[in-house]
Design an enzyme around this catalytic site. Structure first.
Site, short mmCIF file in Angstrom:
data_model
loop_
_atom_site.label_atom_id
_atom_site.label_comp_id
_atom_site.label_asym_id
_atom_site.label_seq_id
_atom_site.Cartn_x
_atom_site.Cartn_y
_atom_site.Cartn_z
N MET A 31 0.92 -1.32 0.04
CA MET A 31 0.00 -0.09 0.08
C MET A 31 0.82 1.03 0.01
SD MET A 31 -1.71 2.82 1.14
CE MET A 31 -0.92 2.86 2.61
N GLU A 69 11.28 7.26 8.40
CA GLU A 69 12.26 6.20 9.07
C GLU A 69 12.96 5.62 8.21
OE1 GLU A 69 10.43 3.78 12.35
OE2 GLU A 69 10.96 1.93 10.94
N VAL A 99 -1.72 -5.45 11.05
CA VAL A 99 -2.22 -6.67 10.98
C VAL A 99 -3.56 -6.98 11.22
CG1 VAL A 99 -1.80 -9.22 11.72
CG2 VAL A 99 0.20 -7.67 11.40
#
Length: 445
Positions: free
Chosen positions: A222, A243, A318
């Site tokens: 995504m 990050e 998740v």
């Protein structure tokens, strides 16, 4: 003694470096693509001579020779700050364990809480000023350098030399020993395959993007889909503060939509703490002043990131329960990845002036038997790890819609999240929400 004389005086073989390890030592390998290779192979050959040696890693990308030589973990124990796919596979059958962490705090962990006897890291060749570059993986290295009793660098001719803010390299005066002679390509992580669901979710987030936004992207199909859409859009003056830097940022820069001109800090630059991608990314980072490599306690600091106006953070999950709790790192008790910096950026995205935080996930998945399961669940699967507490969750996005949890009561959250669940599971979720006493009858039933 000049720089070249210092350099020559510190050269040793990988075998000699491995001989310095003693039973009971804690060894820190460089983060991600900076993990040592020649040293690791030499240390593996000492399996029969040592005992109780712990090794810490982060996002492993090279199959560790020490684990192959000691599959039962009788000598070497691997401890990972963040599971890669390789770490996950190794943990299923070998001595690989996860170190829970909040990524922005990792430099402090190694400074205050974890002993380090030997630090071994791959670097680019020394420059004319005596500095070795970490090749885009600053992470927590400066903290390890300050704490380690011995510091060994393994020079790789193919490691990119990156620009940075601070902590993106090491000076020869801080190095005890040098292993040289390697010219090895860095492991490449190719972009994850983008599904139709990824595309649908990315389009929903794309509709919320504005000129001047500063972007943080997580890992997965995504975020890759969104990055590609942004690169092909007519958005203007985007910034990057992230990050992990990936190919998506290369595409956004090369297309002209990302220039960092409106950033409050690091104006005109992408700030990042580690790099993992293909040769396209590594070549882009090499000697590129647009890219600034920083330690993770800078990039992931919620106060630093939140000081950037219009920070947009995009991450995966998740599963998410009806309270808004987010699990992004485990499937029940099975560790999948790690906390990483997701919580750091979820908080920063909300605190930023004009900022937004998006947690994106497909509404469901199929198991190996082909049975469909909802990712929006009444409560997190027993043993599942809460990555983001419910109070920190902002936008949740599936292929069926988007819901902002901020300020919502338990019944509003249940209703809003059920509305973006897969239709096949909505009635069941309503019944479970009623049993949990977080359901209020409304016209949305």
């Amino acid at each position: 003694m000049n720089l070249q004389e210092k350099y020559s005086s510190k050269i040793i073989s990988a075998e000699a470096a491995a001989q310095m390890v003693q039973s009971g030592d804690w060894i820190e390998y460089g983060f991600c693509t900076t993990a040592p290779r020649a040293f690791d192979e030499a240390l593996a050959k000492r399996t029969g001579e040592l005992s109780d040696v712990d090794i810490r890693v982060g996002v492993s990308v090279y199959p560790p020779a020490v684990v192959a030589a000691d599959p039962d973990g009788k000598v070497f124990t691997f401890n990972s700050w963040h599971y890669s796919g390789l770490d996950r596979r190794l943990s299923a059958s070998g001595p690989v364990f996860y170190n829970p962490m909040k990524f922005s705090e990792l430099p402090r962990y190694v400074l205050e809480n974890t002993p380090t006897d030997v630090f071994v890291v791959q670097v680019a060749p020394m420059d004319k000023f005596g500095f070795f570059s970490f090749g885009g993986n600053a992470s927590h290295h400066y903290g390890v350098i300050e704490r380690a009793k011995k510091i060994i660098v393994e020079v790789n001719e193919q490691m990119p030399r990156v620009h940075g803010g601070h902590g993106h390299g090491i000076h020869i005066d801080e190095v005890d020993y040098i292993i040289e002679g390697a010219s090895l390509p860095l492991t490449e992580l190719h972009p994850a395959q983008v599904s139709d669901v990824d595309q649908t979710i990315a389009r929903r987030v794309m509709a919320e993007m504005r000129d001047g936004d500063c972007i943080q992207l997580g890992i997965g199909g995504m975020p890759n889909a969104l990055g590609s859409m942004i690169a092909q859009s007519d958005l203007k003056d985007l910034g990057g503060h992230t990050e992990m830097i990936s190919e998506s940022f290369v595409d956004m820069f090369l297309s002209g939509v990302m220039n960092g001109r409106r950033k409050n800090i690091d104006k005109g630059r992408i700030a990042y703490t580690f790099a993992l991608g293909t040769k396209k990314l590594y070549d882009f980072l090499d000697d590129n002043p647009f890219c600034a490599n920083y330690p993770v306690d800078y990039t992931n600091s919620a106060s630093v990131a939140a000081s950037i106006d219009n920070l947009v953070t995009i991450n995966n999950a998740v599963e998410i329960d009806l309270f808004g709790q987010v699990c992004s790192e485990s499937a029940g008790i099975r560790n999948i990845s790690g906390s990483g910096g997701q919580l750091d950026f979820v908080i920063a995205g909300y605190l930023s002036k004009g900022g937004r935080s998006f947690i994106c996930l497909s509404s469901c998945y199929k198991d190996k038997a082909g049975q469909l399961h909802s990712r929006l669940v009444p409560t997190i699967t027993p043993g599942g790890i809460i990555t983001d507490p419910r109070a920190t969750t902002m936008y949740v996005v599936t292929e069926y819609g988007m819901f902002n949890c901020k300020g919502m009561s338990t019944w509003q959250r249940a209703e809003g999240l059920i509305n973006i669940a897969h239709p096949d599971f909505r009635e069941e979720l309503i019944a479970q929400a009623e049993a949990m006493k977080i359901w209020k009858r409304s016209n949305k039933r």
